[in-house]
Design an enzyme around this catalytic site. Sequence first.
Site, PDB file in Angstrom:
ATOM      1  N   HIS A 208      29.991   2.588  80.162  1.00  0.00           N
ATOM      2  CA  HIS A 208      29.149   1.413  79.981  1.00  0.00           C
ATOM      3  C   HIS A 208      29.735   0.386  79.021  1.00  0.00           C
ATOM      4  CE1 HIS A 208      25.365   2.425  82.095  1.00  0.00           C
ATOM      5  NE2 HIS A 208      25.669   3.670  81.812  1.00  0.00           N
TER       6      HIS A 208
ATOM      7  N   LYS B 239      17.910  -8.976  73.256  1.00  0.00           N
ATOM      8  CA  LYS B 239      18.846  -7.868  73.459  1.00  0.00           C
ATOM      9  C   LYS B 239      19.280  -7.376  72.089  1.00  0.00           C
ATOM     10  CE  LYS B 239      21.223 -10.730  75.891  1.00  0.00           C
ATOM     11  NZ  LYS B 239      21.708 -10.255  77.163  1.00  0.00           N
ATOM     12  N   ARG B 240      20.022  -6.288  72.076  1.00  0.00           N
ATOM     13  CA  ARG B 240      20.579  -5.767  70.845  1.00  0.00           C
ATOM     14  C   ARG B 240      21.320  -6.864  70.087  1.00  0.00           C
ATOM     15  NH1 ARG B 240      25.124  -2.559  70.585  1.00  0.00           N
ATOM     16  NH2 ARG B 240      25.367  -2.857  72.827  1.00  0.00           N
TER      17      ARG B 240
ATOM     18  N   LYS C 220      27.490 -10.228  71.750  1.00  0.00           N
ATOM     19  CA  LYS C 220      26.427 -10.848  72.541  1.00  0.00           C
ATOM     20  C   LYS C 220      26.175 -12.290  72.109  1.00  0.00           C
ATOM     21  CE  LYS C 220      24.210  -6.419  73.609  1.00  0.00           C
ATOM     22  NZ  LYS C 220      24.359  -6.413  75.075  1.00  0.00           N
TER      23      LYS C 220
ATOM     24  N   THR D  84      21.384  -5.865  81.800  1.00  0.00           N
ATOM     25  CA  THR D  84      20.235  -5.657  82.686  1.00  0.00           C
ATOM     26  C   THR D  84      19.117  -6.646  82.376  1.00  0.00           C
ATOM     27  OG1 THR D  84      19.439  -3.908  81.200  1.00  0.00           O
ATOM     28  CG2 THR D  84      20.672  -3.224  83.160  1.00  0.00           C
TER      29      THR D  84
ATOM     30  N   LYS E 149      16.406  -8.698  84.935  1.00  0.00           N
ATOM     31  CA  LYS E 149      14.951  -8.749  84.793  1.00  0.00           C
ATOM     32  C   LYS E 149      14.469 -10.195  84.749  1.00  0.00           C
ATOM     33  CE  LYS E 149      15.415  -4.607  82.031  1.00  0.00           C
ATOM     34  NZ  LYS E 149      15.589  -4.143  80.651  1.00  0.00           N
TER      35      LYS E 149
END
Length: 805
Positions: free
Chosen positions: A359, A550-551, A556, A654, A658
């Site tokens: 991942h 998100k984290r 990111k 992901t 969504k």
Amino acid sequence: MNTVGPQAPGALKLDIERHFSTSLGRAEHERNHWYLYLAAAMAVRDRVADAWRATKERREAEAPKRVFYLSMEFLLGRALTNALKNLEIDGDIADAVEELGVTLEELQQLEADAGLGNGGLGRLAACFLDSCASLDLPVTGYGLRYEYGMFFQSIENGFQIEEPDHWLLRGYPWEFPRHERRRRIHFEGRSEAYHDEQGALRYRWIDTHDVSAVPFDLPIPGYQNAVVNTLRLWKSEATDRFDLGEFNEGSYAESVAQKNAAENITMVLYPNDASENGKVLRLQQQYFLASASLQDVLADWCERNDGFAGFADAHCFQLNDTHPAITVAELMRLLLDEHRLDWGEAWDIVSRTVAYTNHTLLPEALETWRVDLFARLLPRPYDIICEINARFMSQVAARWPGDHGMQQRLSIITEGPDAVVRMAHLAVVGSFSVNGVAALHSELLTAGLFRDFHALWPDKFNNKTNGVTPRRWLSHCNPRAAGLITSAIGDGWVGDFSEIGKLKPHADDAAFGDAWMQAKRRNKAELAAWVRECAGVGFDPDAMVDVQVKRIHEYKRQLLNVLHVIHLYRRFHDGETTDPRFVLIGGKAAPGYVMAKLIVKLINNVANCVNADTASPLGMVFLPNYSVSAMERICPAADLSEQISTAGKEASGTGNMKLMMNGALTIGTADGANIEILERVGEDNFFLFGMSAAEVESRRANYDPNAIIAADPELEAVMMLLESGHFSLFEAGIFDPIIRAVRDPHDPWMTAADFRSYVDAQERASGAFADRGSWSTMSILNTAGSGDFSSDRTIAEYNRDIWRI
């Protein structure tokens, strides 16, 4: 005695009342909402349990190939909500509880999110289990029953504060303890050679410190198909509760020390591994999961079979990322030491049953363990890894004679005084299948991280692009949009999400588009009320809702988002026109991740400045304690989905799926599954910006962020505002590490390089949002194009290409 059948009218209400008075022992005057929730959960659980038993009996009779999904995380969300939707009794129970004086929504809000995961990895695992049950595939999940989740996040003076997330404090009605299936797990001790009765040389693990693994089963219902699969979670306990002799002598602390040490293994999700004790505990967790799960599967097989002929054809162990990679060595140990197979027989089983999903491309997430720590804590598995590696190195030497560099790159154990065990290497060597989770990610794996392995075993590698379940992430969480979709194309899309493509012709229907936007606005109004309740900040539902949840991690690039907010803030104060926009950021920073926590602080400080000017059309909030249930509120209301990682760093994502399902438009880099989303909806319905993964790598050698900043007046103005201390007036120098990171020529995330392209894409997004009719078309096309991002499709591909059930 209640003799009304479970499907009869009024049966749910009678069962709730029965559980309230009998199972919970509550009187009429004690009818508070918490006990009504428990009673309702028990009534629903009864119906799940009936289907669960029937599924188990049918599977035992059919004896299909079985798959075991090993994951350190399962981010399930609320179980009551999922069960009601999948059993198709949400309307019935809503009526029943209303007669008892409470709404279903009030009861649903009382259930704590199960603290069994942190981010996308755990939520993906939960979606996969849902799809396996919905597709009637015999897949059992294995995980850990963490007493505490990662942490409960609150914000004080802009700083992240971590508090215990004791999600099990008031009990959890959805779990079923199976004490009779407990397993014994070894740690420490030493390996001893001996000869068995036939004179064969064998090994055993002795002088160990043992703990017990106690299973708790959670039912996972499929979508309206009477199938219920199982998630088995392991809790650690001492083998002996305490030392009675020491207790009687007054040594109370010492008498329970063993019990406390054992229970620590599953006490908390992802302990901070900055310390030595944290590293030991994390390795204990990984081995505990693998050993307990494998013992469980082997015991079940041995109860029904003599010997292991046919075992490999009947089983598959899917490793969800590198954390359970010790499965390879532990399965070998159990087969060699406990069941006395020879090496060739055992390795044939392992190499035909273990499959590995990678991942991440980030080195820190690939799990390496110092040899001294590993060998001390797990001496026998370490011996086996050494033997696996020796045999593998012989294979490498035969393939590339004299190429010591290749041997060093491929070796499971590195050389030198700081030698480590490379768990990703162990997973690749021991697996028959290795897959990435998006097309770009799988390409980068085989071209970069696992290039040499790919040269050795090209047929072992494949791609399985991630997906999410449309039941929870559209049908349940967005009933307004779901109702519109069903009115247009029927309800078949809920069970077969490929049918969502039928929505595409309706994108140009003005009346449908108007209804779509009205539904979105109502969702935004509800989100605004909830955000005000949670964080004290409201927003205008007519503003663009710009979401990044998100984290918190540098790759990111929440920082890039903040720099853009500062840019908009500066533009407004310079008298330039800016469109109404509300920026919502949420996520948790790991307790030991200093830079991520500082970015949280910056987000909050910038938000305070932005929100202080009530005349500004710009608003911003950091939403504390982001969770699955929070995302269920955010998804239906989002207009713009921020997927802005440095290209080549995000495996898949992901959250992007969504939000897309719910009609949000993506602003994103060519990274992870963003690329596939772009392919499905086209460039006109996606705001692409930034460098490609190849451009990122080619630019590293001569990256000069200071020249980029000096050449861009708007970026220079943003940096000057940040460096002036405007967002830290009474905290001088607090953001200096962030400023240095942006200006650092070795910044791995290359934030400055993508700023101009990002701002230009944001301007395109603002322009598009201003045209309501055009935006509704784009939004509908995003939902219509999301069919391939269902976890049903992903799991069908896992089964077709890997599991072959």
